[in-house]
Design a protein around this motif. Structure first.
Motif, PDB file in Angstrom:
ATOM      1  N   THR A 278       3.705  34.130  18.873  1.00  0.00           N
ATOM      2  CA  THR A 278       4.906  34.304  19.679  1.00  0.00           C
ATOM      3  C   THR A 278       6.069  34.579  18.748  1.00  0.00           C
ATOM      4  OG1 THR A 278       4.071  32.792  21.368  1.00  0.00           O
ATOM      5  CG2 THR A 278       6.443  33.184  21.341  1.00  0.00           C
ATOM      6  N   LEU A 279       6.827  35.623  19.057  1.00  0.00           N
ATOM      7  CA  LEU A 279       8.079  35.868  18.345  1.00  0.00           C
ATOM      8  C   LEU A 279       9.158  35.085  19.090  1.00  0.00           C
ATOM      9  CD1 LEU A 279       7.846  39.726  17.728  1.00  0.00           C
ATOM     10  CD2 LEU A 279       7.098  37.863  16.244  1.00  0.00           C
ATOM     11  N   VAL A 280       9.756  34.130  18.405  1.00  0.00           N
ATOM     12  CA  VAL A 280      10.798  33.298  18.999  1.00  0.00           C
ATOM     13  C   VAL A 280      12.124  33.757  18.408  1.00  0.00           C
ATOM     14  CG1 VAL A 280      11.635  30.941  19.327  1.00  0.00           C
ATOM     15  CG2 VAL A 280       9.171  31.370  19.170  1.00  0.00           C
ATOM     16  N   PHE A 281      12.979  34.334  19.252  1.00  0.00           N
ATOM     17  CA  PHE A 281      14.244  34.899  18.776  1.00  0.00           C
ATOM     18  C   PHE A 281      15.367  33.867  18.870  1.00  0.00           C
ATOM     19  CE2 PHE A 281      11.680  38.481  20.054  1.00  0.00           C
ATOM     20  CZ  PHE A 281      11.816  39.316  18.960  1.00  0.00           C
ATOM     21  N   ASN A 282      16.193  33.838  17.828  1.00  0.00           N
ATOM     22  CA  ASN A 282      17.305  32.888  17.783  1.00  0.00           C
ATOM     23  C   ASN A 282      18.567  33.561  17.255  1.00  0.00           C
ATOM     24  OD1 ASN A 282      16.624  33.237  15.128  1.00  0.00           O
ATOM     25  ND2 ASN A 282      16.213  31.090  14.692  1.00  0.00           N
TER      26      ASN A 282
ATOM     27  N   GLY B  10       3.404  39.461  27.136  1.00  0.00           N
ATOM     28  CA  GLY B  10       4.390  38.757  27.954  1.00  0.00           C
ATOM     29  C   GLY B  10       5.588  38.354  27.134  1.00  0.00           C
ATOM     30  N   GLY B  11       6.505  37.672  27.800  1.00  0.00           N
ATOM     31  CA  GLY B  11       7.698  37.219  27.115  1.00  0.00           C
ATOM     32  C   GLY B  11       8.589  36.419  28.044  1.00  0.00           C
ATOM     33  N   THR B  12       9.695  35.927  27.477  1.00  0.00           N
ATOM     34  CA  THR B  12      10.670  35.169  28.243  1.00  0.00           C
ATOM     35  C   THR B  12      12.068  35.658  27.877  1.00  0.00           C
ATOM     36  OG1 THR B  12      10.901  33.452  26.556  1.00  0.00           O
ATOM     37  CG2 THR B  12       9.193  33.101  28.232  1.00  0.00           C
ATOM     38  N   GLY B  13      13.065  35.176  28.583  1.00  0.00           N
ATOM     39  CA  GLY B  13      14.451  35.517  28.271  1.00  0.00           C
ATOM     40  C   GLY B  13      14.700  37.005  28.377  1.00  0.00           C
ATOM     41  N   ASP B  14      15.256  37.608  27.316  1.00  0.00           N
ATOM     42  CA  ASP B  14      15.524  39.056  27.297  1.00  0.00           C
ATOM     43  C   ASP B  14      14.247  39.878  27.467  1.00  0.00           C
ATOM     44  OD1 ASP B  14      18.154  38.394  26.765  1.00  0.00           O
ATOM     45  OD2 ASP B  14      18.068  38.951  24.643  1.00  0.00           O
ATOM     46  N   PHE B  15      13.107  39.264  27.236  1.00  0.00           N
ATOM     47  CA  PHE B  15      11.818  39.968  27.270  1.00  0.00           C
ATOM     48  C   PHE B  15      10.929  39.456  28.404  1.00  0.00           C
ATOM     49  CE2 PHE B  15      13.364  39.568  22.913  1.00  0.00           C
ATOM     50  CZ  PHE B  15      13.611  40.895  22.635  1.00  0.00           C
ATOM     51  N   PHE B  16      11.534  38.994  29.489  1.00  0.00           N
ATOM     52  CA  PHE B  16      10.809  38.429  30.624  1.00  0.00           C
ATOM     53  C   PHE B  16       9.693  39.368  31.087  1.00  0.00           C
ATOM     54  CE2 PHE B  16      10.422  37.952  35.285  1.00  0.00           C
ATOM     55  CZ  PHE B  16       9.923  36.667  35.313  1.00  0.00           C
ATOM     56  N   MET B  17       8.469  38.879  31.074  1.00  0.00           N
ATOM     57  CA  MET B  17       7.274  39.593  31.529  1.00  0.00           C
ATOM     58  C   MET B  17       7.065  40.942  30.839  1.00  0.00           C
ATOM     59  SD  MET B  17       7.122  38.615  35.572  1.00  0.00           S
ATOM     60  CE  MET B  17       5.793  39.742  35.854  1.00  0.00           C
ATOM     61  N   ALA B  18       7.505  41.082  29.613  1.00  0.00           N
ATOM     62  CA  ALA B  18       7.373  42.349  28.882  1.00  0.00           C
ATOM     63  C   ALA B  18       5.907  42.670  28.623  1.00  0.00           C
ATOM     64  CB  ALA B  18       8.132  42.269  27.569  1.00  0.00           C
ATOM     65  N   ARG B  19       5.597  43.955  28.616  1.00  0.00           N
ATOM     66  CA  ARG B  19       4.263  44.451  28.270  1.00  0.00           C
ATOM     67  C   ARG B  19       4.447  45.647  27.348  1.00  0.00           C
ATOM     68  NH1 ARG B  19       3.611  40.501  30.750  1.00  0.00           N
ATOM     69  NH2 ARG B  19       2.279  40.031  32.483  1.00  0.00           N
ATOM     70  N   GLY B  20       3.521  45.785  26.387  1.00  0.00           N
ATOM     71  CA  GLY B  20       3.618  46.924  25.493  1.00  0.00           C
ATOM     72  C   GLY B  20       2.647  46.840  24.339  1.00  0.00           C
ATOM     73  N   ILE B  21       3.004  47.529  23.267  1.00  0.00           N
ATOM     74  CA  ILE B  21       2.172  47.631  22.067  1.00  0.00           C
ATOM     75  C   ILE B  21       3.002  47.241  20.850  1.00  0.00           C
ATOM     76  CG2 ILE B  21       0.922  49.244  20.558  1.00  0.00           C
ATOM     77  CD1 ILE B  21      -0.520  48.756  23.151  1.00  0.00           C
ATOM     78  N   CYS B  22       2.392  46.469  19.967  1.00  0.00           N
ATOM     79  CA  CYS B  22       3.003  46.115  18.685  1.00  0.00           C
ATOM     80  C   CYS B  22       2.127  46.757  17.602  1.00  0.00           C
ATOM     81  CB  CYS B  22       3.054  44.604  18.510  1.00  0.00           C
ATOM     82  SG  CYS B  22       3.634  44.084  16.888  1.00  0.00           S
ATOM     83  N   THR B  23       2.643  47.786  16.965  1.00  0.00           N
ATOM     84  CA  THR B  23       1.909  48.449  15.887  1.00  0.00           C
ATOM     85  C   THR B  23       2.295  47.776  14.580  1.00  0.00           C
ATOM     86  OG1 THR B  23       1.919  50.525  17.113  1.00  0.00           O
ATOM     87  CG2 THR B  23       1.457  50.646  14.746  1.00  0.00           C
TER      88      THR B  23
ATOM     89  N   GLY C 258      15.004  34.664  23.628  1.00  0.00           N
ATOM     90  CA  GLY C 258      13.724  34.613  24.325  1.00  0.00           C
ATOM     91  C   GLY C 258      12.549  34.764  23.380  1.00  0.00           C
ATOM     92  N   THR C 259      11.403  35.103  23.966  1.00  0.00           N
ATOM     93  CA  THR C 259      10.162  35.200  23.199  1.00  0.00           C
ATOM     94  C   THR C 259       9.383  36.450  23.588  1.00  0.00           C
ATOM     95  OG1 THR C 259       8.847  33.990  24.841  1.00  0.00           O
ATOM     96  CG2 THR C 259       9.942  32.678  23.138  1.00  0.00           C
TER      97      THR C 259
ATOM     98  N   PRO D 233      18.790  37.536   6.547  1.00  0.00           N
ATOM     99  CA  PRO D 233      18.927  36.565   7.640  1.00  0.00           C
ATOM    100  C   PRO D 233      17.801  36.728   8.661  1.00  0.00           C
ATOM    101  CG  PRO D 233      21.000  37.719   7.249  1.00  0.00           C
ATOM    102  CD  PRO D 233      19.961  38.402   6.421  1.00  0.00           C
ATOM    103  N   ALA D 234      17.211  35.617   9.030  1.00  0.00           N
ATOM    104  CA  ALA D 234      16.127  35.641  10.015  1.00  0.00           C
ATOM    105  C   ALA D 234      16.703  35.839  11.415  1.00  0.00           C
ATOM    106  CB  ALA D 234      15.331  34.351   9.954  1.00  0.00           C
ATOM    107  N   VAL D 235      16.070  36.707  12.194  1.00  0.00           N
ATOM    108  CA  VAL D 235      16.468  36.909  13.585  1.00  0.00           C
ATOM    109  C   VAL D 235      15.569  36.106  14.519  1.00  0.00           C
ATOM    110  CG1 VAL D 235      17.470  39.178  13.187  1.00  0.00           C
ATOM    111  CG2 VAL D 235      15.066  38.997  13.823  1.00  0.00           C
ATOM    112  N   GLY D 236      14.562  35.489  13.949  1.00  0.00           N
ATOM    113  CA  GLY D 236      13.630  34.690  14.729  1.00  0.00           C
ATOM    114  C   GLY D 236      12.484  34.215  13.866  1.00  0.00           C
ATOM    115  N   ARG D 237      11.460  33.682  14.542  1.00  0.00           N
ATOM    116  CA  ARG D 237      10.269  33.175  13.864  1.00  0.00           C
ATOM    117  C   ARG D 237       9.032  33.752  14.553  1.00  0.00           C
ATOM    118  NH1 ARG D 237      11.821  30.692   9.253  1.00  0.00           N
ATOM    119  NH2 ARG D 237       9.857  29.584   9.163  1.00  0.00           N
TER     120      ARG D 237
END
Length: 184
Positions: free
Chosen positions: A116-120, A147-160, A126-127, A92-96
């Motif tokens: 953008t990771l769009v979560f559904n 950055g991000g929106t919703g649950d991830f509002f203004m998030a900053r970090g690293i994606c390995t 959020g994104t 099952p997809a958790v997002g796109r």
């Protein structure tokens, strides 16, 4: 001559007064800390090969240039790929993952990604926005979470990211280990 020396001294003192407080006002040096949130997802990309439009999740929008066909220089791909919690494509997809990548080196395989990771899902709303260079032959590559929106509002970090599997030129799966250091 003494007025020139006096003017130079005054200018030096004024410069010191402007620069010194700004140096004192800076935050403490960066200290590595634990992420405030950590997520692991798999990104499944199925490139349209001219025959299977139903299952394709990405398509070439600009072809390889004549400068370097071997390393696909100039190839631009847009995608809308499923995002899963495990490596199974049919989970099952958790997002796109929605965005693009293009091959940007003439002498090696390298791409630049922006998506953008769009979560559904019920778990996340959020994104998350991710971008950076993908030196494809490296075992792991770090991209910026900008950055991000919703649950991830203004998030900053690293994606390995790590290439989990490749099948010809038409399918690949990336493992994304996302570590957020700014969570609001």
């Amino acid at each position: 001559m003494s007025t020139l020396a006096a003017k130079s001294s005054i200018l030096l003192v004024l410069t010191f007064m402007l620069v010194f407080p700004s140096v004192l006002a800076t935050k403490n040096p960066f200290k590595e800390s634990k992420p405030c949130k950590r997520l692991v997802f798999y990104f499944h990309d199925t490139l349209f090969n001219g025959t299977d439009a139903t299952n394709a999740t990405s398509a070439t929008v600009a072809n390889i240039t004549g400068l370097d066909r071997k390393h696909k220089f100039g190839l631009l791909v847009v995608f809308n790929d499923p995002l899963t919690k495990d490596h199974h494509l049919l989970s099952p997809a958790v997002g796109r993952a929605q965005g693009f990548y293009f091959f940007d080196m003439k002498n090696d395989y390298s791409a630049w990604l922006a998506y953008t990771l769009v979560f559904n899902s019920n778990e996340h709303k959020g994104t998350l926005n991710i971008m950076g260079a993908d030196l494809i032959y490296e075992k792991t590559r770090d991209l910026s979470v900008v950055g991000g929106t919703g649950d991830f509002f203004m998030a900053r970090g690293i994606c390995t990211i790590q290439t989990d599997t490749i099948q010809d030129d038409y399918y690949f799966r990336l493992k994304m280990d996302i570590k957020l250091y700014e969570c609001y």
